[in-house]
Design a protein around this motif. Structure first.
Motif, PDB file in Angstrom:
ATOM      1  N   ALA A   1      32.306 -11.944 -13.963  1.00  0.00           N
ATOM      2  CA  ALA A   1      33.321 -10.960 -14.335  1.00  0.00           C
ATOM      3  C   ALA A   1      34.393 -10.843 -13.260  1.00  0.00           C
ATOM      4  CB  ALA A   1      32.670  -9.596 -14.570  1.00  0.00           C
TER       5      ALA A   1
ATOM      6  N   ASN B   1      28.272  -3.689 -17.651  1.00  0.00           N
ATOM      7  CA  ASN B   1      28.169  -3.885 -19.099  1.00  0.00           C
ATOM      8  C   ASN B   1      27.405  -5.144 -19.467  1.00  0.00           C
ATOM      9  OD1 ASN B   1      29.610  -1.554 -19.514  1.00  0.00           O
ATOM     10  ND2 ASN B   1      31.543  -2.572 -19.981  1.00  0.00           N
TER      11      ASN B   1
ATOM     12  N   GLN C   1      36.845 -13.877 -14.188  1.00  0.00           N
ATOM     13  CA  GLN C   1      37.468 -13.941 -15.507  1.00  0.00           C
ATOM     14  C   GLN C   1      38.170 -12.633 -15.851  1.00  0.00           C
ATOM     15  OE1 GLN C   1      34.363 -15.015 -18.220  1.00  0.00           O
ATOM     16  NE2 GLN C   1      33.908 -16.951 -17.206  1.00  0.00           N
TER      17      GLN C   1
ATOM     18  N   GLU D   1      32.519  -4.388 -15.856  1.00  0.00           N
ATOM     19  CA  GLU D   1      32.071  -5.507 -16.689  1.00  0.00           C
ATOM     20  C   GLU D   1      30.663  -5.959 -16.284  1.00  0.00           C
ATOM     21  OE1 GLU D   1      33.158  -6.390 -19.327  1.00  0.00           O
ATOM     22  OE2 GLU D   1      35.324  -6.486 -19.431  1.00  0.00           O
TER      23      GLU D   1
ATOM     24  N   SER E   1      36.016  -5.273 -12.770  1.00  0.00           N
ATOM     25  CA  SER E   1      34.963  -6.285 -12.700  1.00  0.00           C
ATOM     26  C   SER E   1      33.590  -5.635 -12.561  1.00  0.00           C
ATOM     27  CB  SER E   1      35.228  -7.235 -11.525  1.00  0.00           C
ATOM     28  OG  SER E   1      36.464  -7.893 -11.674  1.00  0.00           O
TER      29      SER E   1
ATOM     30  N   ALA F   1      38.882  -9.161 -17.715  1.00  0.00           N
ATOM     31  CA  ALA F   1      38.056  -8.095 -18.280  1.00  0.00           C
ATOM     32  C   ALA F   1      38.189  -8.120 -19.801  1.00  0.00           C
ATOM     33  CB  ALA F   1      38.491  -6.751 -17.725  1.00  0.00           C
ATOM     34  N   SER F   2      37.207  -7.582 -20.468  1.00  0.00           N
ATOM     35  CA  SER F   2      37.263  -7.494 -21.924  1.00  0.00           C
ATOM     36  C   SER F   2      38.375  -6.536 -22.335  1.00  0.00           C
ATOM     37  CB  SER F   2      35.923  -7.003 -22.473  1.00  0.00           C
ATOM     38  OG  SER F   2      35.652  -5.691 -22.006  1.00  0.00           O
TER      39      SER F   2
ATOM     40  N   ARG G   1      28.128  -8.423 -18.130  1.00  0.00           N
ATOM     41  CA  ARG G   1      28.870  -9.678 -18.087  1.00  0.00           C
ATOM     42  C   ARG G   1      28.351 -10.632 -17.018  1.00  0.00           C
ATOM     43  NH1 ARG G   1      34.376  -9.888 -19.553  1.00  0.00           N
ATOM     44  NH2 ARG G   1      34.491 -11.788 -18.302  1.00  0.00           N
TER      45      ARG G   1
ATOM     46  N   GLN H   1      36.221   1.213 -24.871  1.00  0.00           N
ATOM     47  CA  GLN H   1      35.042   0.344 -24.818  1.00  0.00           C
ATOM     48  C   GLN H   1      34.128   0.632 -25.997  1.00  0.00           C
ATOM     49  OE1 GLN H   1      33.259  -0.326 -20.764  1.00  0.00           O
ATOM     50  NE2 GLN H   1      34.797   1.212 -20.176  1.00  0.00           N
TER      51      GLN H   1
END
Length: 413
Positions: free
Chosen positions: A78, A72, A81, A69, A66, A83-84, A74, A274
């Motif tokens: 983050a 990054n 939700q 994120e 998190s 993570a990507s 987010r 990433q």
């Protein structure tokens, strides 16, 4: 004064008190000493030390993902939700294509990662309920082996039978459920049968629920089968001999080492997924932009083709046409407006389009002149028509040059 006091422990066979340094009980003659667990003595005695350690690792990794994120861009959501994909893959989620490329360690690391807060909370609750029972029954050393072993088995099942990426502790948790189900079966009696029914019910509910939410039931079944198999092989209780304790200590240490090595390898390649995800997103945006630009090309092409059909109409080429010249001029002006309103594609097409608009405008003006005074077309009007044909030809040459770039094909008449 107190230097001569010796530490006493209880023999695990006859329960007599013997010196801690003794390898053989002088009372019963058996090689039996208290199990040497791979943990702090006080914590290990509680029977849930490694269950809590695994829970802590799972939570810590979720928080770290998190934080990455948030860095990054987010935002604070983050933490709520998932993570990507790029972050999940970098931390060690199971990706079949990457495992096939040699990143075997993902079969281990995926068992400590979770896809969203609800996923983490659900698995943490289940692990906190079942983990201490298994650890208390089989001992800390065997618990570590069972958890890692069934987790890896569930990862292998996912790798073999599920093409999508996955992560989560549920495969290992189902392994604990399968183990306790078999333990209850072997134990027998009302308690054993009740435990078996309870574990089978939990497993069935988990599988059914997994179908509704789209969970990885392949991992669930794989972990359950692996846990059940271990339930038939492993004896409950911690090791009761020095040799047994040493062997299981070594097994547990090897499992911990496997986890450490796996996350070390994940750390060595951290960022690559990433970066790959960013590049993939960039490529997707470019493809989407090209698709939209392709639609613009089609729209412009339709307008140009309609204008060409209008200009090169047989009536249009005949100065003595019976059609009303004012009406023709109006249609030509409408075609000019349509082309002007079409999206711009690039500089070459814009220059050609401007030329077409200019020449069609002149032709519309010529029709208006003949409509007002009834005169014939001037020689310049016929010269402009030749130039207009050349402009249309230039447009189609440009169109041919960009069709492949935008994934288009020339239609057939």
């Amino acid at each position: 004064m107190f230097g001569g006091r010796k530490k006493l422990v209880m023999c695990q066979v006859c329960r007599g008190l013997i010196e801690a340094s003794a390898s053989t009980c002088p009372l019963c003659g058996r090689e039996s000493v208290p199990p040497a667990r791979i943990s702090t003595a006080g914590l290990a005695a509680s029977g849930n030390f490694f269950s809590l350690v695994i829970l802590t690792i799972n939570i810590a990794l979720f928080v770290l993902m998190s934080i990455v994120e948030v860095r990054n861009g987010r935002g604070a959501d983050a933490f709520m939700q998932s993570a990507s994909n790029g972050v999940l893959y970098d931390f060690g989620a199971l990706v079949p294509s990457l495992v096939g490329a040699g990143q075997w360690w993902r079969l281990v690391t995926c068992n400590f990662l979770h896809i969203g807060l609800m996923h983490l909370m659900f698995n943490s609750s289940a692990l906190f309920s079942i983990g201490p029972q298994v650890e208390d029954l089989f001992g800390s050393q065997k618990f570590v082996f069972i958890y890692i072993g069934t987790g890896v088995a569930s990862g292998i099942a996912s790798y073999l039978f599920l093409p999508a990426g996955t992560a989560g502790a549920s495969g290992a948790i189902f392994g604990l459920i399968g183990l306790l189900a078999v333990y209850g079966y072997r134990l027998g009696g009302s308690f054993g049968r009740g435990l078996m029914r309870q574990m089978l019910t939990w497993g069935a509910i988990g599988i059914v629920f997994g179908f509704f939410i789209g969970a990885n039931n392949v991992a669930h079944v794989g972990g359950f089968i692996a846990g059940g198999a271990l339930g038939f092989v492993l004896k409950p209780d911690a090791p009761t001999t020095a040799r047994g304790a040493s062997i299981w200590n070594a097994v547990a240490i090897a499992c911990v080492g496997l986890v450490a090595v796996s996350f070390t390898l994940a750390g060595r390649s951290f960022g690559s997924q990433q970066d790959a995800a960013v590049e993939a997103q960039k490529a997707n945006r470019e493809r989407a932009a090209k698709r939209e630009r392709g639609k613009d090309v089609i729209l412009l092409s339709q307008k140009v083709h309609d204008a060409e059909d209008l200009v090169l109409n047989e009536d249009d080429l005949n100065p003595s046409t019976s059609r009303d010249h004012a009406e023709i001029a109006k249609e030509l002006k409408s075609a000019v407006l349509d082309i002007k309103n079409a999206p711009e594609i690039d500089e070459p097409s814009t220059q050609i389009r401007n030329r077409i608009v200019e020449l069609i405008g002149k032709r519309a003006a010529a029709y208006e002149t003949t409509s007002r005074n009834g005169s014939a077309f001037s020689s310049s009007a016929f010269a402009d028509l030749v130039s207009l044909k050349d402009a249309f030809k230039s447009y189609y040459e440009w169109e041919d040059s960009i069709l492949s770039e935008y994934g288009l094909q020339r239609g057939r008449d």
